[in-house]
Write a protein that holds these residues in place. Structure first.
Motif, PDB file in Angstrom:
ATOM      1  N   ARG A 206       0.568  -1.295  -0.212  1.00 25.60           N
ATOM      2  CA  ARG A 206       0.009  -0.028  -0.354  1.00 25.60           C
ATOM      3  C   ARG A 206       0.639   1.417   0.173  1.00 25.60           C
ATOM      4  O   ARG A 206       0.827   2.084  -0.820  1.00 25.60           O
ATOM      5  CB  ARG A 206      -0.831  -0.041   1.274  1.00 25.60           C
ATOM      6  CG  ARG A 206      -2.020   1.741   1.415  1.00 25.60           C
ATOM      7  CD  ARG A 206      -2.457   1.557   0.026  1.00 25.60           C
ATOM      8  NE  ARG A 206      -3.096   2.378   0.173  1.00 25.60           N
ATOM      9  CZ  ARG A 206      -2.310   3.706  -0.718  1.00 25.60           C
ATOM     10  NH1 ARG A 206      -1.669   3.894  -1.540  1.00 25.60           N
ATOM     11  NH2 ARG A 206      -3.670   4.746  -0.739  1.00 25.60           N
ATOM     12  N   THR A 210       0.911   3.746  -4.923  1.00 26.21           N
ATOM     13  CA  THR A 210       0.596   4.809  -6.092  1.00 26.21           C
ATOM     14  C   THR A 210       1.450   5.496  -6.932  1.00 26.21           C
ATOM     15  O   THR A 210       1.540   5.250  -8.168  1.00 26.21           O
ATOM     16  CB  THR A 210      -0.124   6.718  -5.230  1.00 26.21           C
ATOM     17  OG1 THR A 210      -1.124   5.899  -4.397  1.00 26.21           O
ATOM     18  CG2 THR A 210       0.226   8.087  -5.719  1.00 26.21           C
ATOM     19  N   ASN A 241       5.363  10.354  -0.041  1.00 24.16           N
ATOM     20  CA  ASN A 241       4.734   8.894  -0.209  1.00 24.16           C
ATOM     21  C   ASN A 241       5.201   8.898  -2.171  1.00 24.16           C
ATOM     22  O   ASN A 241       6.003   8.127  -2.544  1.00 24.16           O
ATOM     23  CB  ASN A 241       3.849   8.635   0.094  1.00 24.16           C
ATOM     24  CG  ASN A 241       2.823   7.738  -0.475  1.00 24.16           C
ATOM     25  OD1 ASN A 241       2.525   7.411  -0.937  1.00 24.16           O
ATOM     26  ND2 ASN A 241       3.379   6.236   0.525  1.00 24.16           N
ATOM     27  N   SER A 261      11.469  17.610  -5.111  1.00 18.68           N
ATOM     28  CA  SER A 261      11.713  19.226  -4.505  1.00 18.68           C
ATOM     29  C   SER A 261      10.691  18.648  -3.668  1.00 18.68           C
ATOM     30  O   SER A 261      10.224  17.566  -3.262  1.00 18.68           O
ATOM     31  CB  SER A 261      10.316  19.360  -5.391  1.00 18.68           C
ATOM     32  OG  SER A 261       9.117  18.622  -5.884  1.00 18.68           O
ATOM     33  N   ASP A 262      10.532  19.543  -2.595  1.00 19.34           N
ATOM     34  CA  ASP A 262       9.329  19.847  -1.429  1.00 19.34           C
ATOM     35  C   ASP A 262       9.019  21.365  -1.776  1.00 19.34           C
ATOM     36  O   ASP A 262       8.973  21.905  -2.467  1.00 19.34           O
ATOM     37  CB  ASP A 262       9.829  19.323  -0.327  1.00 19.34           C
ATOM     38  CG  ASP A 262      10.669  20.655  -0.223  1.00 19.34           C
ATOM     39  OD1 ASP A 262      11.579  21.546  -0.364  1.00 19.34           O
ATOM     40  OD2 ASP A 262      11.700  20.036   1.385  1.00 19.34           O
ATOM     41  N   LYS A 285      12.266  12.066   5.351  1.00 16.35           N
ATOM     42  CA  LYS A 285      11.315  12.801   5.007  1.00 16.35           C
ATOM     43  C   LYS A 285      10.324  12.649   5.754  1.00 16.35           C
ATOM     44  O   LYS A 285       9.423  12.831   6.559  1.00 16.35           O
ATOM     45  CB  LYS A 285      10.740  13.381   3.156  1.00 16.35           C
ATOM     46  CG  LYS A 285      11.169  13.992   2.490  1.00 16.35           C
ATOM     47  CD  LYS A 285      10.341  15.468   2.708  1.00 16.35           C
ATOM     48  CE  LYS A 285      11.112  16.581   2.086  1.00 16.35           C
ATOM     49  NZ  LYS A 285      11.286  17.663   2.782  1.00 16.35           N
ATOM     50  N   ARG A 291      14.009  19.161   5.379  1.00 16.95           N
ATOM     51  CA  ARG A 291      13.814  19.692   4.147  1.00 16.95           C
ATOM     52  C   ARG A 291      14.461  19.197   3.081  1.00 16.95           C
ATOM     53  O   ARG A 291      15.448  18.535   2.958  1.00 16.95           O
ATOM     54  CB  ARG A 291      13.995  21.624   3.606  1.00 16.95           C
ATOM     55  CG  ARG A 291      13.338  21.581   5.368  1.00 16.95           C
ATOM     56  CD  ARG A 291      12.017  21.953   5.453  1.00 16.95           C
ATOM     57  NE  ARG A 291      10.713  22.170   4.332  1.00 16.95           N
ATOM     58  CZ  ARG A 291       9.951  21.919   4.002  1.00 16.95           C
ATOM     59  NH1 ARG A 291       9.161  20.615   4.741  1.00 16.95           N
ATOM     60  NH2 ARG A 291       9.112  21.938   2.068  1.00 16.95           N
ATOM     61  N   SER A 320       4.195  14.966  -8.414  1.00 18.11           N
ATOM     62  CA  SER A 320       3.456  14.394  -7.657  1.00 18.11           C
ATOM     63  C   SER A 320       3.278  15.241  -6.123  1.00 18.11           C
ATOM     64  O   SER A 320       4.046  13.971  -5.633  1.00 18.11           O
ATOM     65  CB  SER A 320       4.370  12.622  -7.484  1.00 18.11           C
ATOM     66  OG  SER A 320       4.875  11.808  -8.218  1.00 18.11           O
ATOM     67  N   ASN A 372      -2.638   7.768 -11.393  1.00 22.41           N
ATOM     68  CA  ASN A 372      -2.276   6.972  -9.877  1.00 22.41           C
ATOM     69  C   ASN A 372      -3.188   6.530  -9.804  1.00 22.41           C
ATOM     70  O   ASN A 372      -3.549   6.907  -7.714  1.00 22.41           O
ATOM     71  CB  ASN A 372      -1.766   8.806  -9.068  1.00 22.41           C
ATOM     72  CG  ASN A 372      -3.299   9.798  -9.016  1.00 22.41           C
ATOM     73  OD1 ASN A 372      -4.551   9.180  -9.058  1.00 22.41           O
ATOM     74  ND2 ASN A 372      -3.151  11.335  -8.959  1.00 22.41           N
TER      75      ASN A 372
HETATM   76  P1  NDP Z   1       2.913  14.001   0.560  1.00 17.35           P
HETATM   77  O1  NDP Z   1       2.108  14.763   1.949  1.00 17.35           O
HETATM   78  O2  NDP Z   1       3.746  12.321   1.051  1.00 17.35           O
HETATM   79  O3  NDP Z   1       4.047  14.281  -0.025  1.00 17.35           O
HETATM   80  C1  NDP Z   1       3.673  15.653  -0.655  1.00 17.35           C
HETATM   81  C2  NDP Z   1       5.065  16.199  -1.551  1.00 17.35           C
HETATM   82  O4  NDP Z   1       4.535  17.250  -2.115  1.00 17.35           O
HETATM   83  C3  NDP Z   1       5.663  16.653   0.144  1.00 17.35           C
HETATM   84  O5  NDP Z   1       6.894  16.663  -0.885  1.00 17.35           O
HETATM   85  C4  NDP Z   1       5.071  18.165  -0.388  1.00 17.35           C
HETATM   86  O6  NDP Z   1       6.124  18.953   0.334  1.00 17.35           O
HETATM   87  C5  NDP Z   1       5.007  18.445  -1.639  1.00 17.35           C
HETATM   88  N1  NDP Z   1       3.796  19.405  -1.442  1.00 17.35           N
HETATM   89  C6  NDP Z   1       2.797  19.389  -0.647  1.00 17.35           C
HETATM   90  N2  NDP Z   1       1.680  20.367  -1.369  1.00 17.35           N
HETATM   91  C7  NDP Z   1       3.080  21.652  -1.829  1.00 17.35           C
HETATM   92  C8  NDP Z   1       2.727  22.479  -2.038  1.00 17.35           C
HETATM   93  N3  NDP Z   1       1.689  23.037  -1.911  1.00 17.35           N
HETATM   94  N4  NDP Z   1       4.103  23.114  -3.186  1.00 17.35           N
HETATM   95  C9  NDP Z   1       4.354  22.153  -3.450  1.00 17.35           C
HETATM   96  N5  NDP Z   1       4.541  21.345  -2.638  1.00 17.35           N
HETATM   97  C10 NDP Z   1       3.911  20.741  -2.313  1.00 17.35           C
HETATM   98  O7  NDP Z   1       1.608  13.681  -0.181  1.00 17.35           O
HETATM   99  P2  NDP Z   1       1.572  12.509  -1.098  1.00 17.35           P
HETATM  100  O8  NDP Z   1       2.610  11.823  -1.827  1.00 17.35           O
HETATM  101  O9  NDP Z   1       0.474  11.364  -0.744  1.00 17.35           O
HETATM  102  O10 NDP Z   1       0.074  12.699  -2.126  1.00 17.35           O
HETATM  103  C11 NDP Z   1       1.202  13.350  -3.746  1.00 17.35           C
HETATM  104  C12 NDP Z   1       0.628  14.560  -4.226  1.00 17.35           C
HETATM  105  O11 NDP Z   1      -0.497  12.887  -5.219  1.00 17.35           O
HETATM  106  C13 NDP Z   1      -1.236  14.765  -4.244  1.00 17.35           C
HETATM  107  O12 NDP Z   1      -1.452  14.656  -5.208  1.00 17.35           O
HETATM  108  C14 NDP Z   1      -1.999  13.650  -3.295  1.00 17.35           C
HETATM  109  O13 NDP Z   1      -3.556  13.779  -3.567  1.00 17.35           O
HETATM  110  C15 NDP Z   1      -1.796  12.731  -5.250  1.00 17.35           C
HETATM  111  N6  NDP Z   1      -2.261  11.546  -4.953  1.00 17.35           N
HETATM  112  C16 NDP Z   1      -1.667  11.012  -3.000  1.00 17.35           C
HETATM  113  C17 NDP Z   1      -1.841   9.198  -2.837  1.00 17.35           C
HETATM  114  C18 NDP Z   1      -1.637   8.143  -2.356  1.00 17.35           C
HETATM  115  O14 NDP Z   1      -2.114   7.182  -1.677  1.00 17.35           O
HETATM  116  N7  NDP Z   1      -0.186   9.208  -1.144  1.00 17.35           N
HETATM  117  C19 NDP Z   1      -3.115   8.829  -4.122  1.00 17.35           C
HETATM  118  C20 NDP Z   1      -3.446   9.770  -5.399  1.00 17.35           C
HETATM  119  C21 NDP Z   1      -3.015  11.127  -5.215  1.00 17.35           C
HETATM  120  P3  NDP Z   1       6.490  19.573   1.491  1.00 17.35           P
HETATM  121  O15 NDP Z   1       7.272  18.324   2.807  1.00 17.35           O
HETATM  122  O16 NDP Z   1       6.914  20.763   1.458  1.00 17.35           O
HETATM  123  O17 NDP Z   1       4.545  20.016   2.011  1.00 17.35           O
END
Ligand code: NDP
Length: 448
Positions: A206, A210, A241, A261-262, A285, A291, A320, A372
């Protein structure tokens, strides 16, 4: 645009004028449904579009919790139970300061069609809070999760609504939420949340699903042009993730990931992120909660807090991180630099003008709701395993995930061909996802 579709879209905007990102998601879907609505009058006769844009139910609630100084903070919680024609509402919880009802309506709306594509019996929903987990202690996150569950528990259940993780909600948060649910209700609830720990009801694969699924989808798109992932240069955004496991699968398939990136900036590692460097990122992370800049300091590579990694030359781009993170200029730069395929790990990461640029230039473009869908698919498999009280091995779950992603690709591809736009995965995924839900709604009568 067809006048019926335009009328439905205008109704959505008039009812909730401030919810731009929701309007964007609705417009993207409605526009691409035009050929299906014309071909099958039954949907207009049954007002399916008017009904499908309206959530079945939205719950909004207050979440008071105590911070480390003993002060009571208040956040806002939501659950959007969008459409249950195919099964219990299913979709993640997002914790991020930008969360509003409009953002969750956009995500819940997308989730309906995504879940339909997975071939599993799941309706669409989404929830979350404007709580920001960044900089919070574990105890603060626990206090917040408990308070959220004090309200949410009465609205969820294996046959009603099964939330999961999303941005800001990973294994730690699901653990606290599940613990609170059990304490309040005194039962395990069979499968009331997915993304649980592997030792207490979660499914293997799980966390990976994604990211792995997104790369499997890109592999399928590449196959249609006689290509594969081996030797490809890949740019990934985010480092959470989805980004982490997309990177892992790229490495396993012999591709080279050169950027991550973040929300503060991005790193460029021209030698590629190998397994050892990825382990550093996962620790940074997921454990130290630091960061991405620390990666650049540690491995002596470039870091920038300006611009985005989409300016880099690459064969494959995997956005992502979050919605609207690839604008039209960045999409153009990717095309000019020779990108072959774009697989959206995030939900709606490309702005509409950017999508147009990818489609006009015949880029293999896999929209989020198809690319995704691996995460929610394995969530569905977690529900199946919980119901049978028996677990599958890593290899078994991964094989099922791979097969589901191949089937989503085939369905989107063939549907695009059927409606005269072969290879347009936006149209293919939207129509294929829509038809199954719309047919269920017609079958189940007009009050659904
Ligand atoms: P996480 O919280 O694990 O990671 C999100 C990442 O994106 C971090 O690196 C974060 O940086 C960055 N981020 C978040 N918001 C912003 C922003 N406004 N601008 C720039 N960077 C940003 O989330 P997930 O990896 O789970 O999710 C990422 C994407 O994938 C989302 O769109 C989510 O809806 C989608 N998704 C996720 C699924 C899942 O199973 N987890 C399933 C399907 C889709 P920072 O740490 O600095 O906030």
């Amino acid at each position: 645009m067809d006048s019926y579709i335009e009328q439905v879209y205008n109704g959505v905007v008039e009812k909730d004028p401030g919810q731009e990102v929701f309007h964007q998601a609705v417009l993207e879907v409605l526009e691409s449904l035009e050929p299906a609505i014309k071909k099958y009058p039954v949907y207009k006769e049954n007002s399916i579009l008017e009904r499908i844009v309206e959530p079945e139910r939205i719950i909004q609630f207050r979440i008071p919790w105590k911070d480390r100084d003993g002060k009571i903070q208040v956040n806002r919680g939501f659950r959007v139970q969008y459409n249950s024609a195919l099964g219990p509402y299913k979709g993640g919880l997002r914790f991020h300061p930008t969360v509003t009802q409009g953002v969750l309506k956009f995500l819940g709306f997308e989730q309906i069609f995504k879940n339909s594509l997975t071939t599993l019996p799941m309706g669409g929903g989404k929830g979350g809070s404007d709580f920001d987990p960044k900089g919070k202690t574990d105890a603060e996150v626990e206090s917040f999760c408990e308070s959220l569950m004090f309200e949410l528990y009465r609205h969820i259940g294996q046959f009603v609504d099964v939330p999961a993780g999303d941005i800001g909600v990973g294994g730690r948060e699901i653990g606290y939420l599940y613990g609170a649910y059990r304490k309040i209700t005194n039962h395990h609830g069979t499968c009331v949340l997915t993304g649980k720990g592997a030792g207490w009801g979660g499914s293997l694969i799980r966390p990976e699903a994604t990211g792995y699924g997104c790369v499997y989808f890109v592999q399928e798109m590449l196959k249609t042009r006689g290509e594969d992932m081996k030797g490809k240069t890949v740019v990934v955004s985010g480092s959470g993730n989805v980004a982490q496991y997309a990177t892992e699968k790229c490495i396993q398939l012999g591709a080279k990931v050169i950027a991550l990136s973040d929300s503060s900036g991005w790193i460029h590692d021209p030698d590629g992120i190998d397994a050892e460097k990825l382990a550093y990122i996962m620790d940074l992370k997921n454990v130290r909660r630091g960061r991405i800049k620390e990666y650049a300091d540690h491995y002596k590579v470039d870091y920038s807090s300006q611009g985005s990694p989409w300016s880099l030359k690459c064969d494959v781009a995997l956005p992502s991180a979050t919605q609207n993170e690839v604008d039209a200029k960045e999409a153009k730069a990717l095309v000019d630099n020779g990108v072959m395929a774009v697989g959206e790990g995030a939900n709606m990461p490309t702005v509409p003008a950017g999508v147009e640029i990818f489609l006009e230039n015949k880029i293999l473009y896999g929209p989020g709701k198809a690319a995704n869908a691996g995460g929610v698919s394995v969530s569905g498999l977690e529900m199946a395993q919980n119901s049978q009280r028996f677990f599958w091995t890593r290899e078994e779950v991964d094989a099922k995930l791979h097969q589901i992603m191949q089937s989503i690709h085939a369905n989107a591809y063939h549907t695009s061909e059927l409606f005269g736009a072969k290879g347009n995965y936006v149209m293919g995924a939207n129509i294929a996802g829509f038809l199954k839900v719309a047919n269920a709604m017609v079958d189940q009568g007009h009050r659904i």
